[in-house]
Design a protein around this motif. Structure first.
Motif, mmCIF file in Angstrom:
data_model
loop_
_atom_site.group_PDB
_atom_site.id
_atom_site.type_symbol
_atom_site.label_atom_id
_atom_site.label_comp_id
_atom_site.label_asym_id
_atom_site.label_seq_id
_atom_site.Cartn_x
_atom_site.Cartn_y
_atom_site.Cartn_z
ATOM 1 N N HIS A 1 0.833 -1.207 0.000
ATOM 2 C CA HIS A 1 0.000 0.000 0.000
ATOM 3 C C HIS A 1 0.867 1.256 0.000
ATOM 4 O O HIS A 1 0.615 2.210 -0.741
ATOM 5 N N GLN A 2 1.891 1.254 0.845
ATOM 6 C CA GLN A 2 2.737 2.439 0.965
ATOM 7 C C GLN A 2 3.516 2.722 -0.317
ATOM 8 O O GLN A 2 3.701 3.877 -0.697
ATOM 9 N N VAL A 3 3.971 1.671 -0.982
ATOM 10 C CA VAL A 3 4.705 1.867 -2.239
ATOM 11 C C VAL A 3 3.833 2.591 -3.256
ATOM 12 O O VAL A 3 4.298 3.502 -3.968
ATOM 13 N N LEU A 4 2.576 2.218 -3.350
ATOM 14 C CA LEU A 4 1.680 2.887 -4.296
ATOM 15 C C LEU A 4 1.450 4.341 -3.896
ATOM 16 O O LEU A 4 1.432 5.239 -4.748
ATOM 17 N N ASP A 5 1.284 4.598 -2.613
ATOM 18 C CA ASP A 5 1.106 5.977 -2.143
ATOM 19 C C ASP A 5 2.354 6.812 -2.439
ATOM 20 O O ASP A 5 2.267 7.963 -2.874
ATOM 21 N N ILE A 6 3.520 6.220 -2.183
ATOM 22 C CA ILE A 6 4.773 6.944 -2.366
ATOM 23 C C ILE A 6 5.017 7.238 -3.842
ATOM 24 O O ILE A 6 5.383 8.356 -4.222
ATOM 25 N N ALA A 7 4.805 6.241 -4.694
ATOM 26 C CA ALA A 7 5.034 6.443 -6.126
ATOM 27 C C ALA A 7 4.122 7.531 -6.683
ATOM 28 O O ALA A 7 4.496 8.247 -7.624
ATOM 29 N N ALA A 8 2.936 7.686 -6.099
ATOM 30 C CA ALA A 8 1.989 8.697 -6.570
ATOM 31 C C ALA A 8 2.443 10.122 -6.241
ATOM 32 O O ALA A 8 1.846 11.093 -6.739
ATOM 33 N N LEU A 9 3.485 10.266 -5.430
ATOM 34 C CA LEU A 9 4.001 11.600 -5.107
ATOM 35 C C LEU A 9 4.779 12.223 -6.262
ATOM 36 O O LEU A 9 5.051 13.424 -6.261
ATOM 37 N N SER A 10 5.168 11.415 -7.243
ATOM 38 C CA SER A 10 5.914 11.939 -8.389
ATOM 39 C C SER A 10 5.109 13.004 -9.120
ATOM 40 O O SER A 10 3.884 12.892 -9.271
ATOM 41 N N ARG A 11 5.820 14.040 -9.589
ATOM 42 C CA ARG A 11 5.225 15.052 -10.468
ATOM 43 C C ARG A 11 6.222 15.326 -11.596
ATOM 44 O O ARG A 11 6.924 16.331 -11.600
ATOM 45 N N PRO A 12 6.297 14.423 -12.549
ATOM 46 C CA PRO A 12 7.292 14.581 -13.612
ATOM 47 C C PRO A 12 7.130 15.862 -14.399
ATOM 48 O O PRO A 12 8.093 16.372 -14.970
ATOM 49 N N GLU A 13 5.925 16.417 -14.422
ATOM 50 C CA GLU A 13 5.709 17.657 -15.182
ATOM 51 C C GLU A 13 6.471 18.834 -14.575
ATOM 52 O O GLU A 13 6.726 19.841 -15.252
ATOM 53 N N VAL A 14 6.856 18.737 -13.293
ATOM 54 C CA VAL A 14 7.672 19.794 -12.672
ATOM 55 C C VAL A 14 9.043 19.256 -12.283
ATOM 56 O O VAL A 14 9.760 19.872 -11.500
ATOM 57 N N GLY A 15 9.392 18.093 -12.827
ATOM 58 C CA GLY A 15 10.731 17.563 -12.611
ATOM 59 C C GLY A 15 10.915 16.718 -11.377
ATOM 60 O O GLY A 15 12.036 16.354 -11.036
ATOM 61 N N THR A 16 9.822 16.362 -10.686
ATOM 62 C CA THR A 16 9.920 15.572 -9.456
ATOM 63 C C THR A 16 9.699 14.099 -9.751
ATOM 64 O O THR A 16 8.667 13.719 -10.315
ATOM 65 N N THR A 17 10.681 13.279 -9.384
ATOM 66 C CA THR A 17 10.520 11.831 -9.494
ATOM 67 C C THR A 17 10.674 11.209 -8.113
ATOM 68 O O THR A 17 11.570 11.571 -7.351
ATOM 69 N N VAL A 18 9.772 10.298 -7.787
ATOM 70 C CA VAL A 18 9.780 9.572 -6.512
ATOM 71 C C VAL A 18 9.711 8.094 -6.869
ATOM 72 O O VAL A 18 8.669 7.596 -7.308
ATOM 73 N N THR A 19 10.837 7.399 -6.691
ATOM 74 C CA THR A 19 10.973 6.058 -7.240
ATOM 75 C C THR A 19 11.338 5.040 -6.172
ATOM 76 O O THR A 19 12.466 5.030 -5.673
#
Length: 377
Positions: free
Chosen positions: A205-223
């Motif tokens: 569950h946490q992995v899915l929540d964490i991955a959803a924090l990415s905002r590639p449109e502003v240069g943020t990747t959370v992997t």
């Protein structure tokens, strides 16, 4: 000490061989001491003076000064990512226009270019060299020293490997690592799984929540990059860990991500969560590189600049408001990989760029003060 103003490729390759053939994996204190002594010896042999070993918790850092009022900090690191024994499998070689071997591109080739470029100066007053022992593992023991010398000098040249095609690195993302620890309750997976609290399911569950924090449109990747859980195939796992790589382009995104990790909450009853980590390297904004990049373009008009996702110690100095130019090191590729290489024909031109940049910086009016950008991670 009298120095030749010419840059000789054979001498550069000799020094590169010396450094590559002394393995220097991060956190190996004995190996890093030997490596630091070798770096100091190369600096002293080419520049004269004394290179001092500064003790740090992660190994010795090397500092050298050309005397006079500090104006330029040449910044690098001598630790590498390769374990002891890599050299036996992948020895230093020069063939087909490439130099290869562990650490040759990241970043021993850049160190050699820097030293030989400085050796071609008429004098080295105002120049300092700082070669740290822990860049590959976050610069925990060297950050304060890096920031101190950057403030004192007012301009920083970072000798990490060049970007693709030899481009300089004019911007870098901020980067950090987070670790999530999940604590559940063990139980027999066949007899009474309902009596347990499954840490692996919670981690999913946490992995899915964490991955959803990415905002590639502003240069943020959370992997999410690593995970572990469980002790046996018939036991409900009581513990799990998840490791996450984060890259951001702005201070605002750094704050958002750190706040989001601090706000993570369990999905399952009876679960405990512990989050560790931060975006330890603040973003290197392109504005910090522009004054020095303009000087570099005057010297080599076709030189390109680009923003990259990886971090370096230049992130720290740029965040202080100190003009910082990165990617001045070797032209090549394959950082952290078995095919790592340096383009031999580019070594002399890059060393000459060092000579020209230092002269240009010293010809500029000295700054009256260095602003603190406040983004220190």
């Amino acid at each position: 000490m009298h120095r030749s103003t010419a840059v000789h490729l054979d001498s550069m390759l000799d020094d590169l061989r010396k450094l590559v053939e002394i393995e220097s994996p991060s956190r190996d204190l004995a190996a890093l001491r030997t490596s630091a002594e070798a770096v100091a010896a190369v600096i002293e042999s080419r520049l004269g003076g004394r290179a001092v070993l500064l003790e740090g918790g992660a190994g010795p850092h090397v500092h050298w000064s050309g005397g006079g009022d500090p104006r330029v900090l040449v910044l690098g690191h001598h630790d590498t990512v390769f374990p002891l024994g890599t050299l036996a499998r992948r020895p230093f070689r020069v063939a087909n226009g490439r130099a290869t071997g562990p650490g040759v591109f990241d970043m021993l080739g850049g160190l050699v270019q820097a030293v030989h470029g400085l050796a071609a100066l008429d004098d080295t007053s105002g120049v300092e060299i700082l070669v740290t022992a822990d860049e590959e593992v976050g610069s925990g023991s060297s950050r304060a020293l890096i920031e101190e010398r950057a403030r004192a000098c007012g301009a920083v040249l970072v000798f990490e490997g060049a970007a693709e095609g030899g481009a300089l690195k004019t911007g870098r993302k901020g980067c950090g690592t987070f670790e999530l620890s999940v604590r559940g309750q063990a139980a027999h997976a066949g007899l009474e799984p309902e009596a347990g609290v499954n840490a692996l399911v919670e981690a999913a569950h946490q992995v899915l929540d964490i991955a959803a924090l990415s905002r590639p449109e502003v240069g943020t990747t959370v992997t999410p990059t690593m995970a572990s859980a469980g002790i046996a195939d018939n036991v409900v796992p009581a513990e799990a860990t998840v490791t996450v790589d984060v890259r951001v382009e702005t201070a605002e995104e750094k704050e958002r991500i750190e706040s989001a990790f601090a706000s993570l909450r369990p999905h399952l009853r009876g679960v405990g969560l512990v989050v560790r980590g931060t975006v330890g390297r603040p973003p290197m904004q392109q504005s910090a590189s522009q004054p020095l990049f303009r000087l570099a373009r005057r010297l080599q008009p076709g030189l390109a600049g680009t923003a990259v996702g990886g971090g370096s110690d230049g992130n720290f100095t740029a965040a202080l408001g100190v003009p910082t130019l990165d990617g001045l090191g070797a032209v090549g590729g394959g950082a952290h990989a078995d095919h790592e290489y340096v383009v031999v024909d580019a070594m002399v031109p890059r060393a000459r760029l060092v000579t020209g940049l230092v002269n240009a910086i010293r010809d500029e009016p000295a700054p009256t003060g260095v602003p603190d950008a406040g983004a220190r991670g």
